[in-house]
Scaffold this motif. Structure first.
Motif, short mmCIF file in Angstrom:
data_model
loop_
_atom_site.label_atom_id
_atom_site.label_comp_id
_atom_site.label_asym_id
_atom_site.label_seq_id
_atom_site.Cartn_x
_atom_site.Cartn_y
_atom_site.Cartn_z
N ILE A 1 34.51 37.90 41.52
CA ILE A 1 35.62 38.76 42.12
C ILE A 1 36.72 37.76 42.70
CG2 ILE A 1 35.91 40.24 44.02
CD1 ILE A 1 32.91 41.12 44.02
N THR A 2 36.37 36.81 43.22
CA THR A 2 37.35 35.82 43.89
C THR A 2 38.16 35.34 42.75
OG1 THR A 2 36.10 33.91 43.70
CG2 THR A 2 35.90 34.94 45.62
N GLU A 3 37.95 35.37 41.51
CA GLU A 3 38.71 34.88 40.20
C GLU A 3 39.43 35.84 39.67
OE1 GLU A 3 39.22 31.50 39.19
OE2 GLU A 3 38.47 31.14 41.37
N ARG B 1 53.26 38.61 48.59
CA ARG B 1 52.78 37.77 47.37
C ARG B 1 51.32 37.04 47.82
NH1 ARG B 1 53.33 32.64 44.80
NH2 ARG B 1 54.64 31.86 46.48
N PHE B 2 50.48 37.47 46.60
CA PHE B 2 48.98 36.86 46.91
C PHE B 2 48.81 35.64 46.49
CE2 PHE B 2 44.65 36.49 45.04
CZ PHE B 2 44.03 36.39 46.29
N ILE B 3 48.54 34.56 47.22
CA ILE B 3 48.17 33.27 46.56
C ILE B 3 46.73 33.22 46.34
CG2 ILE B 3 48.80 30.90 47.02
CD1 ILE B 3 51.24 32.35 47.06
N ARG B 4 46.23 32.94 45.10
CA ARG B 4 44.83 32.95 45.11
C ARG B 4 44.56 31.38 45.24
NH1 ARG B 4 41.97 35.88 41.95
NH2 ARG B 4 43.55 36.91 40.77
N ASP B 5 43.61 31.15 46.14
CA ASP B 5 43.01 29.78 46.53
C ASP B 5 41.78 30.17 47.09
OD1 ASP B 5 42.97 27.26 47.38
OD2 ASP B 5 44.24 27.62 49.05
#
Length: 245
Positions: free
Chosen positions: A65-67, A185-189
């Motif tokens: 899910i996080t990815e 904006r979403f920053i995937r981290d």
């Protein structure tokens, strides 16, 4: 004597779980990155079938899910305008039994690949359910710089999950990344801090509407939580021990 034996057994059990939790999950994290499916039941099977322990299965679901799911940045729009009916629910004929809300939301999230916290939490619960793992969606209060000046109310959802007969807390939304300063904006981290976070730490920024889900014998009151010093998101993950004033 019996109490001493029981205490030792509880200590060994907790220590064993802690050792497993801190073990390297790199092989699981690497494997789930390339898995994909459009239905929750199929995805759950693909994610968890290679593993034996519930801990490994939960990790696989959590990391997938996080990815693969991004946070929905359209925060100003009502929930209903984001999850509009685009044919998923209408695919059920009039004589069929409507699927549970968790499953319906999970299907929509899988199609859109974006969600608010409720979508993240319901997708996690649904995948766990298909994998035979008990999980609950927890509603409650979160403290962030995005809501510090607004009316204090239930504003977040996360999960509790049962592993080896014990309940643990996690937040797949906050583990996935963060919004930029403008909030558009979403920053995937990925933030591993929110995977099976110890309850005494989790309560610093997550207060459940049903206090039993604090998983603490002596949880603070909501007023104490509301008026406690605000901590930025980096405070706990980076193990900051104190601040002043």
């Amino acid at each position: 004597m019996k109490f001493s034996v029981l205490f030792v057994l509880m200590f060994l059990s907790t220590a064993a779980f802690a050792q497993r939790k801190t073990a390297t999950f790199s092989s699981i994290d690497w494997r789930v990155a390339d898995i994909d499916a459009n239905s929750p039941d199929t995805l759950a099977i693909q994610l968890t079938s290679p593993y034996v322990t519930d801990l490994e299965k939960v990790r696989a679901i959590f990391r997938w899910i996080t990815e693969h799911i991004e946070y929905n940045t359209l925060r100003s729009q009502p929930y209903s305008t984001v999850y509009y009916d685009d044919g998923i629910e209408s695919a059920h004929d009039n004589d069929s039994i409507l699927q549970p809300l968790d499953v319906r939301v999970a299907e929509i999230v899988l199609k859109r690949r974006v969600a608010f916290c409720e979508g993240y939490a319901r997708l996690f619960k649904t995948l766990c359910g298909y994998a035979g793992i008990r999980s609950e969606v927890i509603s409650g209060y979160s403290r962030t710089n995005m809501n510090s000046g607004k009316q204090f109310r239930c504003n977040h959802k996360w999960n509790a999950v049962q592993i080896d007969s014990n309940w643990y807390l996690l937040d797949v939304t906050w583990a996935s990344g963060y919004l930029n300063f403008a909030g558009d904006r979403f920053i995937r981290d990925y933030n591993d801090y929110y995977f099976l976070t110890p309850p005494k730490n989790f309560i610093s920024d997550h207060y459940p509407e049903d206090i039993k889900w604090a998983l603490l014998p002596d949880a603070p009151t909501l007023s104490e939580f509301k008026h406690s010093p605000f901590k930025q998101a980096a405070y706990s993950p980076y193990k900051i021990s104190s601040y002043s004033p």
